[in-house]
Motif scaffolding. Structure first.
Motif, PDB file in Angstrom:
ATOM      1  N   ARG A   1       2.468  -6.838   0.312  1.00 25.70           N
ATOM      2  CA  ARG A   1       2.547  -6.252  -1.030  1.00 25.70           C
ATOM      3  C   ARG A   1       1.298  -5.437  -1.357  1.00 25.70           C
ATOM      4  O   ARG A   1       1.375  -4.308  -1.860  1.00 25.70           O
ATOM      5  N   LEU A   2       0.140  -6.029  -1.101  1.00 28.32           N
ATOM      6  CA  LEU A   2      -1.113  -5.359  -1.421  1.00 28.32           C
ATOM      7  C   LEU A   2      -1.274  -4.084  -0.599  1.00 28.32           C
ATOM      8  O   LEU A   2      -1.674  -3.038  -1.132  1.00 28.32           O
TER       9      LEU A   2
ATOM     10  N   ARG B   1       1.004  -2.136   0.615  1.00 28.93           N
ATOM     11  CA  ARG B   1       1.901  -1.080   0.111  1.00 28.93           C
ATOM     12  C   ARG B   1       1.394  -0.504  -1.200  1.00 28.93           C
ATOM     13  O   ARG B   1       1.355   0.717  -1.385  1.00 28.93           O
ATOM     14  N   ILE B   2       0.970  -1.363  -2.108  1.00 29.58           N
ATOM     15  CA  ILE B   2       0.583  -0.911  -3.439  1.00 29.58           C
ATOM     16  C   ILE B   2      -0.716  -0.103  -3.410  1.00 29.58           C
ATOM     17  O   ILE B   2      -0.854   0.892  -4.122  1.00 29.58           O
ATOM     18  N   CYS B   3      -1.664  -0.527  -2.582  1.00 30.73           N
ATOM     19  CA  CYS B   3      -2.970   0.148  -2.579  1.00 30.73           C
ATOM     20  C   CYS B   3      -3.042   1.306  -1.594  1.00 30.73           C
ATOM     21  O   CYS B   3      -4.025   2.066  -1.598  1.00 30.73           O
TER      22      CYS B   3
ATOM     23  N   ASP C   1      -1.431   0.008   4.073  1.00 31.22           N
ATOM     24  CA  ASP C   1      -0.520  -0.929   4.735  1.00 31.22           C
ATOM     25  C   ASP C   1      -0.806  -1.101   6.218  1.00 31.22           C
ATOM     26  O   ASP C   1      -0.283  -2.026   6.849  1.00 31.22           O
TER      27      ASP C   1
ATOM     28  N   TYR D   1      -9.222  -2.536  -7.762  1.00 31.15           N
ATOM     29  CA  TYR D   1      -8.041  -3.242  -8.270  1.00 31.15           C
ATOM     30  C   TYR D   1      -7.513  -2.627  -9.560  1.00 31.15           C
ATOM     31  O   TYR D   1      -7.183  -3.322 -10.522  1.00 31.15           O
TER      32      TYR D   1
ATOM     33  N   PHE E   1      -5.966   2.767  -7.615  1.00 33.25           N
ATOM     34  CA  PHE E   1      -6.104   1.378  -7.181  1.00 33.25           C
ATOM     35  C   PHE E   1      -7.539   1.086  -6.771  1.00 33.25           C
ATOM     36  O   PHE E   1      -8.097   0.050  -7.118  1.00 33.25           O
TER      37      PHE E   1
ATOM     38  N   LEU F   1      -0.025  -8.720  -8.974  1.00 36.03           N
ATOM     39  CA  LEU F   1       0.608  -7.497  -8.467  1.00 36.03           C
ATOM     40  C   LEU F   1       1.946  -7.248  -9.155  1.00 36.03           C
ATOM     41  O   LEU F   1       2.300  -6.095  -9.457  1.00 36.03           O
ATOM     42  N   ASP F   2       2.702  -8.324  -9.416  1.00 39.36           N
ATOM     43  CA  ASP F   2       3.963  -8.180 -10.156  1.00 39.36           C
ATOM     44  C   ASP F   2       3.725  -7.481 -11.491  1.00 39.36           C
ATOM     45  O   ASP F   2       4.426  -6.531 -11.855  1.00 39.36           O
TER      46      ASP F   2
ATOM     47  N   GLU G   1       2.357  -3.746 -11.278  1.00 34.68           N
ATOM     48  CA  GLU G   1       3.447  -2.799 -10.982  1.00 34.68           C
ATOM     49  C   GLU G   1       4.426  -2.700 -12.153  1.00 34.68           C
ATOM     50  O   GLU G   1       4.787  -1.598 -12.581  1.00 34.68           O
TER      51      GLU G   1
END
Length: 382
Positions: free
Chosen positions: A78-79, A81-83, A86, A214, A220, A279-280, A283
């Motif tokens: 998850r982290l 992908r979001i930041c 990957d 963060y 990010f 993260l939930d 997003e």
């Protein structure tokens, strides 16, 4: 037994929080522009966070890293992908200081060198290596002062290149926005020059994103404003909204070796549940974008206040700088008195740096209405 008295404390006992507000034991409400030192990323007592942490605690809170923990795998995916990293690897620990400690160890393992370049006014933590790369002799004990570090002026590219050319530098460690140093900003030209020089001379580039990362800067990571890709990124503070946690994001160029790094508590089930909940919310509620939009608005209004020289507050704000919801306000008077008035008269928390800098580090859910409320409180305090 009494507490070891190393913290100067406000005479306030905070017992409850919600969003960007906290309450003391007497029921007094405070606006929180400090976020527990940039730790509260999604707001105090977020319902989703409480639900996920409570749910995990009802299953299992901790087991050692001798068994699989699929929450760690989920967090890494998850982290990443979001930041936008990957392809990197994730090592989980308990704090920002540990993150920097392990980053520096990895760098030294990789190239066999021991010298580190760090910026003047840098703060990277209080454990052995982390405190040595922190530019504050008052907190470096003799046992930590091992001559590994050269401190250089931020944004003086020629000075850093001159040291890197010597060929003995293990790592460069940078806060792209300094926190304790007073919200000092790395320039894009300097960042790109350092990244290129590190590659050329075999040094590892570490970006310390513990406070400025963060989502706090409106991207990010703060270094993503500067067009660079560090070899190692360290995070903590906002990663789990108050649950003790830190992490190291590691380039695929580094190959892990069994036993090379380790931790007892790092990446435990409860910490991972907290980090996934963060993260939930980030997003789902668009908190990185909110940090950018509300931060830009807040800085714009602070600059307007400083330009209003007909009002008392206008002459007391000398400079405003930062990105997102990491903002420094230079004052013409010591911050100590201003913060005291903010806390005891206006019921508002802020951070500070140096002697004259207010440091604003609110939860990333701060609204424009709450920003306006803070501005009115600051005018009165000034």
């Amino acid at each position: 037994m009494i507490l070891f008295d190393v913290y100067p404390l406000f005479d306030v006992n905070i017992v409850k929080g919600k969003g960007c507000r906290v309450w003391d034991e007497k029921g007094q409400e405070y606006l929180d522009l400090y976020g527990g030192h940039a730790v509260i990323s999604i707001g105090h007592a977020h319902t989703h966070y409480i639900e996920k942490v409570t749910e995990q605690l009802g299953k299992i809170g901790f087991y050692s890293n001798s068994v699989q923990n699929k929450l760690q795998v989920e967090l890494a995916e998850r982290l990443g992908r979001i930041c936008g990293y990957d392809d990197y690897q994730l090592f989980l620990i308990n704090s920002g200081a540990e993150a920097n400690e392990n980053a520096l160890k990895l760098a030294s393992f990789s190239n066999g060198r021991t010298r580190v370049l760090s910026a003047q006014k840098a703060f990277h933590g209080r454990t052995s290596l982390a405190v040595e790369v922190t530019n504050n002799p008052k907190i470096i004990a003799p046992i930590n002062d091992n001559g590994h570090v050269t401190y250089l002026p931020m944004n003086d590219l020629a000075a850093w290149e001159q040291e890197l050319q010597k060929g003995d530098v293990c790592a460069v460690i940078l806060e792209c926005i300094q926190g304790v140093g007073g919200i000092q900003m790395v320039t894009e030209e300097f960042a790109k020059g350092i990244a290129t020089a590190c590659k050329k001379y075999g040094a590892v580039l570490i970006c310390d994103e513990i406070q400025c990362g963060y989502g706090r800067s409106g991207k990010f990571f703060a270094h993503q404003w500067l067009g660079i890709k560090p070899d190692i990124i360290t995070v903590a503070k906002g990663i789990a909204n108050g649950f003790p946690m830190g992490a190291v994001l590691i380039s695929p160029d580094f190959k892990p070796v069994y036993g090379q790094l380790g931790t007892t508590f790092g990446g435990n089930h409860l910490a991972c549940a907290a980090a996934l909940a963060v993260l939930d919310v980030m997003e789902g509620e668009g908190l990185v974008e909110n940090a950018r939009v509300v931060g830009d608005y807040l800085m714009e209004q602070l600059r307007a206040m400083s330009n209003d020289t007909t009002a008392p507050h206008g002459t007391k704000i000398l400079d405003v700088r930062g990105r997102g919801l990491m903002i420094g306000v230079d004052l013409s008077e010591p911050h100590k008195e201003v913060r005291s008035r903010l806390v005891y008269e206006q019921h508002c928390f802020t951070g500070c740096a140096g002697t004259n800098v207010l440091r604003l580090l609110p939860p990333l859910c701060l609204s424009k209405a709450e920003a306006d409320e803070f501005l009115e409180k600051l005018k009165k305090a000034l």
